[in-house]
Write a protein that holds these residues in place. Structure first.
Motif, PDB file in Angstrom:
ATOM      1  N   SER A  34      26.146  17.175 -15.032  1.00 42.78           N
ATOM      2  CA  SER A  34      25.979  16.104 -14.045  1.00 42.78           C
ATOM      3  C   SER A  34      24.991  16.579 -12.986  1.00 42.78           C
ATOM      4  CB  SER A  34      27.314  15.774 -13.375  1.00 42.78           C
ATOM      5  OG  SER A  34      28.238  15.300 -14.332  1.00 42.78           O
ATOM      6  N   TRP A  35      23.988  15.742 -12.714  1.00 40.98           N
ATOM      7  CA  TRP A  35      22.915  16.128 -11.796  1.00 40.98           C
ATOM      8  C   TRP A  35      22.832  15.148 -10.640  1.00 40.98           C
ATOM      9  CZ3 TRP A  35      20.117  20.559 -12.233  1.00 40.98           C
ATOM     10  CH2 TRP A  35      20.287  21.275 -13.424  1.00 40.98           C
ATOM     11  N   ASP A  36      22.541  15.665  -9.460  1.00 42.99           N
ATOM     12  CA  ASP A  36      22.340  14.875  -8.254  1.00 42.99           C
ATOM     13  C   ASP A  36      20.852  14.941  -7.904  1.00 42.99           C
ATOM     14  OD1 ASP A  36      22.689  13.486  -5.860  1.00 42.99           O
ATOM     15  OD2 ASP A  36      23.344  15.275  -4.771  1.00 42.99           O
ATOM     16  N   LYS A  37      20.160  13.810  -8.025  1.00 47.49           N
ATOM     17  CA  LYS A  37      18.728  13.769  -7.727  1.00 47.49           C
ATOM     18  C   LYS A  37      18.526  13.686  -6.218  1.00 47.49           C
ATOM     19  CE  LYS A  37      17.691  11.395 -12.018  1.00 47.49           C
ATOM     20  NZ  LYS A  37      17.207  10.151 -12.629  1.00 47.49           N
ATOM     21  N   ARG A  38      17.698  14.593  -5.702  1.00 48.77           N
ATOM     22  CA  ARG A  38      17.393  14.647  -4.274  1.00 48.77           C
ATOM     23  C   ARG A  38      15.878  14.689  -4.084  1.00 48.77           C
ATOM     24  NH1 ARG A  38      21.798  19.182  -2.335  1.00 48.77           N
ATOM     25  NH2 ARG A  38      23.634  18.095  -3.115  1.00 48.77           N
TER      26      ARG A  38
END
Length: 84
Positions: A28-32
């Motif tokens: 799971s990735w959080d795009k910033r």
């Protein structure tokens, strides 16, 4: 690097940009994307694309090498950040 799906080779607003994504588990990735601190220039060799970054640390600084317009055809550059 990330880009829009269409017209990224001819429309600077849809071209490659350098992004940031973080993950605790690699799944799971959080795009910033707004936290990178670098955007294409208003004009010049990196005004339409900035892509394919390589980050490394040396002597208390972080260095990032990256390609400019035309996948690096117009040039490549570097950015420097002092290590916190």
């Amino acid at each position: 690097s990330y880009r829009d799906v269409a017209d990224y080779r001819v429309n600077a607003s849809q071209g490659y940009k350098i992004g940031l994504a973080v993950s605790k588990d690699g799944i799971s990735w959080d795009k910033r994307y707004d936290e990178t601190g670098i955007t294409p220039s208003a004009e010049g060799w990196d005004s339409a694309m900035i892509e394919y970054p390589h980050v490394f640390e040396h002597g208390g600084y972080y260095y990032m090498l990256y390609n400019g317009n035309g996948f690096g055809k117009d040039g490549f550059g570097y950015a420097i950040m002092r290590k916190a």
